[in-house]
Motif scaffolding. Structure first.
Motif, PDB file in Angstrom:
ATOM      1  N   LEU A 156      -6.073   3.360   1.519  1.00  0.00           N
ATOM      2  CA  LEU A 156      -7.019   2.280   1.276  1.00  0.00           C
ATOM      3  C   LEU A 156      -8.355   2.693   1.875  1.00  0.00           C
ATOM      4  O   LEU A 156      -8.432   3.056   3.039  1.00  0.00           O
ATOM      5  CB  LEU A 156      -6.530   0.976   1.905  1.00  0.00           C
ATOM      6  N   ALA A 206       0.844  -1.194   0.000  1.00  0.00           N
ATOM      7  CA  ALA A 206       0.000   0.000   0.000  1.00  0.00           C
ATOM      8  C   ALA A 206       0.878   1.242   0.000  1.00  0.00           C
ATOM      9  O   ALA A 206       1.566   1.525   0.976  1.00  0.00           O
ATOM     10  CB  ALA A 206      -0.921   0.001   1.218  1.00  0.00           C
ATOM     11  N   ASN A 213       0.713  -5.586  -5.759  1.00  0.00           N
ATOM     12  CA  ASN A 213       1.785  -4.606  -5.707  1.00  0.00           C
ATOM     13  C   ASN A 213       1.802  -3.834  -7.019  1.00  0.00           C
ATOM     14  O   ASN A 213       2.216  -4.382  -8.028  1.00  0.00           O
ATOM     15  CB  ASN A 213       3.126  -5.298  -5.486  1.00  0.00           C
ATOM     16  N   PRO A 214       1.287  -2.591  -6.996  1.00  0.00           N
ATOM     17  CA  PRO A 214       0.689  -1.908  -5.854  1.00  0.00           C
ATOM     18  C   PRO A 214      -0.691  -2.478  -5.533  1.00  0.00           C
ATOM     19  O   PRO A 214      -1.350  -3.079  -6.386  1.00  0.00           O
ATOM     20  CB  PRO A 214       0.576  -0.459  -6.323  1.00  0.00           C
ATOM     21  N   ALA A 215      -1.118  -2.258  -4.299  1.00  0.00           N
ATOM     22  CA  ALA A 215      -2.413  -2.783  -3.857  1.00  0.00           C
ATOM     23  C   ALA A 215      -3.530  -2.171  -4.696  1.00  0.00           C
ATOM     24  O   ALA A 215      -3.522  -0.983  -4.998  1.00  0.00           O
ATOM     25  CB  ALA A 215      -2.633  -2.460  -2.385  1.00  0.00           C
ATOM     26  N   ARG A 216      -4.468  -3.022  -5.087  1.00  0.00           N
ATOM     27  CA  ARG A 216      -5.639  -2.537  -5.819  1.00  0.00           C
ATOM     28  C   ARG A 216      -6.889  -3.093  -5.151  1.00  0.00           C
ATOM     29  O   ARG A 216      -6.865  -4.175  -4.556  1.00  0.00           O
ATOM     30  CB  ARG A 216      -5.578  -2.903  -7.290  1.00  0.00           C
ATOM     31  N   LEU A 217      -7.954  -2.345  -5.284  1.00  0.00           N
ATOM     32  CA  LEU A 217      -9.221  -2.730  -4.677  1.00  0.00           C
ATOM     33  C   LEU A 217      -9.789  -3.932  -5.412  1.00  0.00           C
ATOM     34  O   LEU A 217      -9.974  -3.888  -6.630  1.00  0.00           O
ATOM     35  CB  LEU A 217     -10.212  -1.561  -4.730  1.00  0.00           C
ATOM     36  N   LEU A 218     -10.061  -5.009  -4.678  1.00  0.00           N
ATOM     37  CA  LEU A 218     -10.658  -6.206  -5.264  1.00  0.00           C
ATOM     38  C   LEU A 218     -12.172  -6.196  -5.112  1.00  0.00           C
ATOM     39  O   LEU A 218     -12.902  -6.602  -6.016  1.00  0.00           O
ATOM     40  CB  LEU A 218     -10.099  -7.464  -4.598  1.00  0.00           C
ATOM     41  N   LYS A 235      -0.698   4.109  -1.349  1.00  0.00           N
ATOM     42  CA  LYS A 235      -1.756   5.112  -1.347  1.00  0.00           C
ATOM     43  C   LYS A 235      -2.825   4.665  -0.360  1.00  0.00           C
ATOM     44  O   LYS A 235      -2.896   3.496   0.001  1.00  0.00           O
ATOM     45  CB  LYS A 235      -2.353   5.264  -2.743  1.00  0.00           C
ATOM     46  N   TYR A 282      -8.046  -5.266  -0.453  1.00  0.00           N
ATOM     47  CA  TYR A 282      -6.981  -4.922  -1.388  1.00  0.00           C
ATOM     48  C   TYR A 282      -5.943  -6.024  -1.446  1.00  0.00           C
ATOM     49  O   TYR A 282      -5.707  -6.716  -0.463  1.00  0.00           O
ATOM     50  CB  TYR A 282      -6.272  -3.639  -0.937  1.00  0.00           C
TER      51      TYR A 282
END
Length: 149
Positions: free
Chosen positions: A124, A120, A133-138, A122, A130
């Protein structure tokens, strides 16, 4: 159980830790005065908590084993490469899963989840799940048995 002693020692060095917070013995805390832990929060085995700026862990939040909370970075665009210290906030009921990384200046919203080895860099959103890499919203988190607003 050594929880009381660990919490006492961290408090003696300036940390603000609720008596019910759990800090495992293998946790590494750099500069305890910048650590704040609410009731029922947990720093799991092997967590690195690099508190160059304030790191706040909310009520019931869990930071799982070998995760890294890193409150510092450098300004890569400045030729002098100055150090930047930015706070991290982990919201109430959030979960940072095993070996995840939360970078400087990041706010993890209440009840958000950062999956294992997620990164992360940015903020959340609250209640988001999430990964990556980079974390994304699932998806949005659904808490079974909890009352819905």
């Amino acid at each position: 159980m050594m929880r009381g002693w660990r919490n006492l020692i961290l408090r003696l060095f300036g940390a603000r830790i609720h008596p019910s917070a759990l800090v495992y013995g293998s946790v590494q805390v750099w500069y305890p005065p910048n650590l704040k832990m609410a009731a029922g929060s947990t720093l799991g085995p092997g967590v690195i908590c690099y508190c160059m700026a304030q790191i706040s862990i909310g009520r019931g939040a869990v930071v799982s084993q070998r995760s890294h909370l890193c409150g510092g970075t450098h300004d890569v665009d400045d030729p002098d490469f100055p150090l930047l210290a930015l706070p991290i906030t982990i919201g109430d009921g959030a979960w940072i899963a095993a070996e995840a990384f939360v970078g400087p200046g990041v706010t993890v919203g209440a009840s958000a989840v950062l999956g294992a080895r997620g990164v992360a860099t940015k903020d959340l959103e609250p209640g988001g799940v999430y990964a990556g890499n980079p974390a994304r919203l699932l998806r949005r988190r659904t808490v079974r048995g909890a009352s819905q607003p």
